[in-house]
Design an enzyme around this catalytic site. Structure first.
Site, PDB file in Angstrom:
ATOM      1  N   GLY A  11      46.807   5.826  21.022  1.00  0.00           N
ATOM      2  CA  GLY A  11      45.615   6.282  21.755  1.00  0.00           C
ATOM      3  C   GLY A  11      45.023   5.133  22.544  1.00  0.00           C
ATOM      4  CB  ALA A  12      46.712   2.125  23.888  1.00  0.00           C
ATOM      5  N   GLY A  14      42.422   5.424  25.332  1.00  0.00           N
ATOM      6  CA  GLY A  14      41.138   6.075  25.054  1.00  0.00           C
ATOM      7  C   GLY A  14      39.993   5.089  25.047  1.00  0.00           C
ATOM      8  CD  GLN A  15      34.275   6.593  24.602  1.00  0.00           C
ATOM      9  OE1 GLN A  15      33.440   5.763  24.945  1.00  0.00           O
ATOM     10  NE2 GLN A  15      34.031   7.536  23.696  1.00  0.00           N
ATOM     11  NE  ARG A  92      35.810  19.614  13.320  1.00  0.00           N
ATOM     12  CZ  ARG A  92      36.118  20.290  12.206  1.00  0.00           C
ATOM     13  NH1 ARG A  92      36.090  21.604  12.202  1.00  0.00           N
ATOM     14  NH2 ARG A  92      36.432  19.656  11.105  1.00  0.00           N
ATOM     15  CD  GLN A 112      50.953   8.344  15.787  1.00  0.00           C
ATOM     16  OE1 GLN A 112      50.114   7.836  15.047  1.00  0.00           O
ATOM     17  NE2 GLN A 112      50.675   8.692  17.030  1.00  0.00           N
ATOM     18  CG  ASP A 159      31.297   5.380   7.915  1.00  0.00           C
ATOM     19  OD1 ASP A 159      30.756   5.965   8.868  1.00  0.00           O
ATOM     20  OD2 ASP A 159      32.488   5.578   7.584  1.00  0.00           O
ATOM     21  CG  HIS A 187      34.963   8.185   8.891  1.00  0.00           C
ATOM     22  ND1 HIS A 187      33.856   7.410   9.131  1.00  0.00           N
ATOM     23  CD2 HIS A 187      35.301   8.715  10.082  1.00  0.00           C
ATOM     24  CE1 HIS A 187      33.539   7.477  10.423  1.00  0.00           C
ATOM     25  NE2 HIS A 187      34.413   8.267  11.016  1.00  0.00           N
TER      26      HIS A 187
HETATM   27  P1  NDP Z   1      38.286   7.777  21.279  1.00  0.00           P
HETATM   28  O1  NDP Z   1      39.059   6.569  21.623  1.00  0.00           O
HETATM   29  O2  NDP Z   1      36.835   7.791  21.545  1.00  0.00           O
HETATM   30  O3  NDP Z   1      38.498   8.161  19.727  1.00  0.00           O
HETATM   31  C1  NDP Z   1      39.773   8.188  19.151  1.00  0.00           C
HETATM   32  C2  NDP Z   1      39.683   8.707  17.741  1.00  0.00           C
HETATM   33  O4  NDP Z   1      38.882   7.846  16.968  1.00  0.00           O
HETATM   34  C3  NDP Z   1      39.087  10.093  17.618  1.00  0.00           C
HETATM   35  O5  NDP Z   1      39.866  10.817  16.706  1.00  0.00           O
HETATM   36  C4  NDP Z   1      37.737   9.810  17.040  1.00  0.00           C
HETATM   37  O6  NDP Z   1      37.310  10.866  16.203  1.00  0.00           O
HETATM   38  C5  NDP Z   1      38.030   8.634  16.175  1.00  0.00           C
HETATM   39  N1  NDP Z   1      36.878   7.915  15.666  1.00  0.00           N
HETATM   40  C6  NDP Z   1      36.793   7.390  14.417  1.00  0.00           C
HETATM   41  N2  NDP Z   1      35.639   6.799  14.213  1.00  0.00           N
HETATM   42  C7  NDP Z   1      34.939   6.957  15.330  1.00  0.00           C
HETATM   43  C8  NDP Z   1      33.654   6.566  15.710  1.00  0.00           C
HETATM   44  N3  NDP Z   1      32.838   5.939  14.903  1.00  0.00           N
HETATM   45  N4  NDP Z   1      33.229   6.848  16.940  1.00  0.00           N
HETATM   46  C9  NDP Z   1      34.043   7.514  17.777  1.00  0.00           C
HETATM   47  N5  NDP Z   1      35.270   7.923  17.470  1.00  0.00           N
HETATM   48  C10 NDP Z   1      35.718   7.650  16.259  1.00  0.00           C
HETATM   49  O7  NDP Z   1      38.934   9.040  21.950  1.00  0.00           O
HETATM   50  P2  NDP Z   1      39.453   9.256  23.437  1.00  0.00           P
HETATM   51  O8  NDP Z   1      39.550  10.724  23.595  1.00  0.00           O
HETATM   52  O9  NDP Z   1      38.712   8.413  24.414  1.00  0.00           O
HETATM   53  O10 NDP Z   1      40.918   8.633  23.399  1.00  0.00           O
HETATM   54  C11 NDP Z   1      41.918   9.141  22.603  1.00  0.00           C
HETATM   55  C12 NDP Z   1      43.227   8.719  23.228  1.00  0.00           C
HETATM   56  O11 NDP Z   1      44.254   9.035  22.311  1.00  0.00           O
HETATM   57  C13 NDP Z   1      43.549   9.429  24.537  1.00  0.00           C
HETATM   58  O12 NDP Z   1      43.927   8.453  25.479  1.00  0.00           O
HETATM   59  C14 NDP Z   1      44.743  10.329  24.173  1.00  0.00           C
HETATM   60  O13 NDP Z   1      45.653  10.449  25.244  1.00  0.00           O
HETATM   61  C15 NDP Z   1      45.327   9.541  23.038  1.00  0.00           C
HETATM   62  N6  NDP Z   1      46.180  10.223  22.073  1.00  0.00           N
HETATM   63  C16 NDP Z   1      47.305   9.548  21.738  1.00  0.00           C
HETATM   64  C17 NDP Z   1      48.175  10.034  20.837  1.00  0.00           C
HETATM   65  C18 NDP Z   1      49.398   9.256  20.543  1.00  0.00           C
HETATM   66  O14 NDP Z   1      49.429   8.059  20.789  1.00  0.00           O
HETATM   67  N7  NDP Z   1      50.417   9.859  19.998  1.00  0.00           N
HETATM   68  C19 NDP Z   1      47.933  11.316  20.165  1.00  0.00           C
HETATM   69  C20 NDP Z   1      46.686  11.931  20.521  1.00  0.00           C
HETATM   70  C21 NDP Z   1      45.838  11.371  21.449  1.00  0.00           C
HETATM   71  P3  NDP Z   1      36.244  11.977  16.689  1.00  0.00           P
HETATM   72  O15 NDP Z   1      36.848  12.628  17.878  1.00  0.00           O
HETATM   73  O16 NDP Z   1      36.102  12.862  15.514  1.00  0.00           O
HETATM   74  O17 NDP Z   1      34.993  11.220  17.019  1.00  0.00           O
END
Ligand code: NDP
Length: 328
Positions: A11-12, A14-15, A92, A112, A159, A187
């Site tokens: 998920g590199a 992502g945020q 979700r 994975q 947390d 969590h």
């Molecule tokens: P984020 O990077 O914001 O979050 C990623 C995960 O971290 C979510 O499941 C989120 O859960 C979780 N999380 C755990 N603790 C926290 C916290 N304190 N605050 C926020 N999030 C938390 O998500 P993005 O949507 O920006 O990025 C996800 C990326 O993952 C995308 O680029 C997507 O393409 C990629 N992805 C990659 C996969 C893979 O490599 N095989 C598979 C699926 C997705 P929650 O949503 O419940 O907050």
């Protein structure tokens, strides 16, 4: 010179990934003298954005960064991995049932886990950040029978850090004066931040506070609902603080806890404190030489017992749900 440590981040793009990668590359994950190679795993739609992040990483000219590889193939991403940060998960979405969420995440964390089993280095350490983190860690662990079970952990350090910060504010001390705080359980909103064994500037925190109503009505809900409060305020979920906690978790796992202190990690239960064996639940742990141990012998009062049990019950239900899906 040291051989680089292979760090895989899923998920590199992502945020959280964006907030995480630069700190890994600058030496905050493992130490200021440890070179790293990054492997970025993304789904195909995320590859282009990951390439952009890699360009920025190049542009930082980090002396410790010895290479970046980007892929959508877990078998490539985990090849030789020493540390794996599993951040990407299926969020979700509105109207989604828990079973659907777990099934979607099974489709991510099972392959994975299999790839880690087949390709990771012998010393692999896995941290699951993507939610539901504890149960996603369980799914990956079940798919990796050749990897010692204790190498699969879930993040409750955010947390833990949130609870330290709230407690420091309330008691008017610096965060560095808070020790021995514990997050128990999942969590999720049921997590239990426990101050009964914590210290505020060397004194028992519960005695310093002497206010069970504040604990029950302010402290615990504030810590448990902090993620939602941040979404409300920022218009986006916590990312930098989650990345920071992931850094802290791995740094502590590799480099150890300070004498007289402990941290919180989601780890496979050995049955301690009445938590059914095998559930990945948060415990107080000390770490030495890269191995963690659950802090033993803490007295659990009724206030704590009820809350630990409630969170552990939720974990047991999640385990049953993924078992029913054939993921364990
Ligand atoms: P984020 O990077 O914001 O979050 C990623 C995960 O971290 C979510 O499941 C989120 O859960 C979780 N999380 C755990 N603790 C926290 C916290 N304190 N605050 C926020 N999030 C938390 O998500 P993005 O949507 O920006 O990025 C996800 C990326 O993952 C995308 O680029 C997507 O393409 C990629 N992805 C990659 C996969 C893979 O490599 N095989 C598979 C699926 C997705 P929650 O949503 O419940 O907050």
């Amino acid at each position: 010179t040291r051989t680089p440590v292979n760090v895989t981040v899923t998920g590199a793009a992502g945020q959280i990934g964006y907030a995480l990668l630069f700190r890994i590359a600058s030496g905050h994950l493992l130490g200021a003298d440890v070179p790293v190679k990054l492997r970025l795993l993304e789904i195909p739609q995320g590859l282009k954005a990951a390439e952009g992040t890699a360009m920025e990483l190049d542009d930082c000219a980090f002396p410790l960064l010895r290479g970046i590889e980007i892929t959508d193939d877990p078998n490539v991403a985990f090849d030789g991995a020493n540390v794996a940060l599993l951040v990407g998960a299926r969020p979700r979405t509105k109207g989604m049932e828990r079973g659907d969420l777990l099934e979607a995440n099974g489709g991510i964390f099972k392959p994975q886990g299999q790839a880690i089993n087949a390709h990771a280095a012998d010393d692999i350490k896995v941290l699951v950040v993507g939610n539901p983190a504890n149960t996603n860690a369980l799914i990956a662990q079940a798919a990796a029978p050749d990897v010692p079970a204790e190498r699969f952990t879930a993040m409750t350090r955010l947390d833990h850090n949130r609870a330290i910060s709230q407690l420091a504010k309330k008691t008017g001390v610096a965060v560095s004066e808070i020790r021995r705080l514990t997050i128990w359980g999942n969590h999720s909103a049921t997590q239990y931040p426990d101050v009964f064994h914590a210290e505020v500037a060397g004194k028992n925190a519960a005695e310093v506070l002497n206010d069970e109503a504040w604990l029950a009505d302010e402290f615990i809900p504030t810590v448990a609902k902090r993620g939602a409060a941040i979404i409300e305020a920022r218009g986006a979920s916590s990312a930098a603080s989650a990345a920071n906690a992931a850094i802290d978790h791995v740094h502590t796992w590799v480099n150890g806890t300070a004498d007289g202190d402990w941290t919180s990690m989601g780890i496979p239960s050995d049955g301690s404190y009445g938590v059914p064996e095998g559930l990945i639940s948060s415990f107080p742990v000390t770490v030495k030489n890269g191995a963690y141990e659950i802090v033993q012998g803490l007295e659990i009062n009724d206030f704590s017992r009820a809350r630990i049990d409630a969170s552990v019950k939720e974990l047991a239900e999640e385990r049953e749900a993924v078992r029913a899906l054939g993921l364990l």
